[in-house]
Design an enzyme around this catalytic site. Structure first.
Site, PDB file in Angstrom:
ATOM      1  N   THR A 126     -15.744  59.985  12.644  1.00 26.36           N
ATOM      2  CA  THR A 126     -15.190  61.337  12.791  1.00 26.36           C
ATOM      3  C   THR A 126     -15.505  62.175  11.557  1.00 26.36           C
ATOM      4  OG1 THR A 126     -13.185  62.627  13.262  1.00 26.36           O
ATOM      5  CG2 THR A 126     -12.940  60.780  11.764  1.00 26.36           C
ATOM      6  N   ASN A 169     -13.330  64.740  11.137  1.00 29.35           N
ATOM      7  CA  ASN A 169     -12.027  65.404  11.022  1.00 29.35           C
ATOM      8  C   ASN A 169     -11.196  64.707   9.932  1.00 29.35           C
ATOM      9  OD1 ASN A 169      -9.308  66.119  11.379  1.00 29.35           O
ATOM     10  ND2 ASN A 169      -9.622  66.594  13.545  1.00 29.35           N
ATOM     11  N   ASP A 225     -10.940  59.891  20.410  1.00 34.90           N
ATOM     12  CA  ASP A 225     -10.930  61.212  21.015  1.00 34.90           C
ATOM     13  C   ASP A 225      -9.518  61.447  21.526  1.00 34.90           C
ATOM     14  OD1 ASP A 225     -12.612  63.474  21.325  1.00 34.90           O
ATOM     15  OD2 ASP A 225     -12.509  63.229  23.490  1.00 34.90           O
ATOM     16  N   TYR A 254      -2.182  71.053  17.399  1.00 28.93           N
ATOM     17  CA  TYR A 254      -1.015  71.574  18.102  1.00 28.93           C
ATOM     18  C   TYR A 254       0.307  71.039  17.526  1.00 28.93           C
ATOM     19  CZ  TYR A 254      -4.611  72.808  21.544  1.00 28.93           C
ATOM     20  OH  TYR A 254      -5.728  73.315  22.154  1.00 28.93           O
ATOM     21  N   LYS A 308       5.672  61.112  11.589  1.00 28.60           N
ATOM     22  CA  LYS A 308       4.808  61.342  12.757  1.00 28.60           C
ATOM     23  C   LYS A 308       4.273  60.019  13.291  1.00 28.60           C
ATOM     24  CE  LYS A 308       0.609  63.634  14.413  1.00 28.60           C
ATOM     25  NZ  LYS A 308      -0.539  64.509  14.183  1.00 28.60           N
TER      26      LYS A 308
HETATM   27  P1  IMP Z   1     -10.991  65.713  19.107  1.00 21.78           P
HETATM   28  O1  IMP Z   1     -10.355  64.389  19.386  1.00 21.78           O
HETATM   29  O2  IMP Z   1     -11.654  65.760  17.780  1.00 21.78           O
HETATM   30  O3  IMP Z   1     -11.835  66.168  20.241  1.00 21.78           O
HETATM   31  O4  IMP Z   1      -9.837  66.763  18.951  1.00 21.78           O
HETATM   32  C1  IMP Z   1      -8.971  67.074  19.948  1.00 21.78           C
HETATM   33  C2  IMP Z   1      -8.053  68.202  19.587  1.00 21.78           C
HETATM   34  O5  IMP Z   1      -6.778  67.804  20.071  1.00 21.78           O
HETATM   35  C3  IMP Z   1      -7.865  68.493  18.108  1.00 21.78           C
HETATM   36  O6  IMP Z   1      -8.737  69.474  17.643  1.00 21.78           O
HETATM   37  C4  IMP Z   1      -6.450  69.023  18.089  1.00 21.78           C
HETATM   38  O7  IMP Z   1      -6.406  70.373  18.427  1.00 21.78           O
HETATM   39  C5  IMP Z   1      -5.795  68.237  19.211  1.00 21.78           C
HETATM   40  N1  IMP Z   1      -5.100  67.057  18.657  1.00 21.78           N
HETATM   41  C6  IMP Z   1      -5.492  65.767  18.707  1.00 21.78           C
HETATM   42  N2  IMP Z   1      -4.607  64.963  18.102  1.00 21.78           N
HETATM   43  C7  IMP Z   1      -3.643  65.776  17.629  1.00 21.78           C
HETATM   44  C8  IMP Z   1      -2.448  65.545  16.888  1.00 21.78           C
HETATM   45  O8  IMP Z   1      -2.088  64.424  16.502  1.00 21.78           O
HETATM   46  N3  IMP Z   1      -1.716  66.639  16.615  1.00 21.78           N
HETATM   47  C9  IMP Z   1      -2.066  67.890  17.020  1.00 21.78           C
HETATM   48  N4  IMP Z   1      -3.161  68.165  17.681  1.00 21.78           N
HETATM   49  C10 IMP Z   1      -3.957  67.110  17.992  1.00 21.78           C
END
Ligand code: IMP
Length: 196
Positions: free
Chosen positions: A6, A8, A67, A149, A170
């Site tokens: 990732t 992120n 994901d 979110y 959390k």
């Molecule tokens: P991805 O898994 O990188 O595609 O991201 C999915 C999206 O879901 C993220 O950009 C967040 O907006 C949302 N998301 C995923 N996990 C969380 C969390 O633990 N808290 C808040 N938003 C989340």
């Protein structure tokens, strides 16, 4: 050592806080892998596979990806797999949260769930683990912590949004923690120590 596929940093921090002392995780940045992994599919499961396979194909090393998405009952499961790009392709977290609150304006049913899919590539074979966290969407933002979110989601069993919690709090509820717990117990069964 497992590579976490990732870019992120919030996810890296959360996963490291869960796996500290159990499994050594290194992020893409720490592994010097500079790649934007696409998320072209319609399901979290397929996107998770795409990410871990991409990194495995590049490095040949054991790795995992994650994901996640937010599924809102009154919106028929949206934003779901599109959670990161809900307001637009380039959306910031704030844009997505604003759109969600707007879509739910006046809607009584605030039920939602976060879903995480982890895809583990171990010795070239894939294993998946799911984590769910049910809760409700608030009518305005509360709290400054976390990401995505977090400021509008209250998990079942709490009266605070994720953004009002410390990472430790959390982790007691989170979808990511539940999926990672399954990953840990799988690796323990596989005698992870012996695999390294
Ligand atoms: P991805 O898994 O990188 O595609 O991201 C999915 C999206 O879901 C993220 O950009 C967040 O907006 C949302 N998301 C995923 N996990 C969380 C969390 O633990 N808290 C808040 N938003 C989340």
């Amino acid at each position: 050592m497992l590579i976490f596929a990732t870019n992120n940093q919030n996810k890296v921090d959360e996963i490291k806080s869960i796996l500290t002392g159990l499994i050594d995780v290194c992020s893409l940045r720490e592994a010097n892998i500079d790649i934007d992994i696409p998320e072209p599919h319609d399901t979290l499961e397929e996107n998770a596979t795409e990410k871990s396979r991409t990194i495995f194909n590049i490095t040949g090393k054991d790795c995992f990806s994650e994901d996640a998405g937010l599924e809102v009952i009154a919106l028929n499961g949206e934003p779901g797999v599109k959670s990161a790009r809900y307001a637009s392709e380039e959306a910031l977290y704030k844009n997505n949260t604003d759109k969600l609150l707007h879509q739910l304006n006046g809607v009584q049913n605030r039920e939602a769930q976060f879903k995480t899919i982890i895809s583990l590539m171990l010795g070239g074979k894939e294993y998946q683990f799911q984590g769910l966290c049910k809760g409700i969407i608030t009518t305005q933002e509360f709290g400054e912590n976390g990401f995505g979110y977090d400021a509008v989601f209250i998990p079942e069993g709490s009266n605070k949004t994720f953004a009002e919690m410390t990472m430790e709090e959390k982790n007691k509820f989170s979808h990511r923690k539940k999926a990672v717990a399954k990953l840990i117990s799988f690796l323990k069964d596989k005698k992870w120590e012996e695999l390294n």
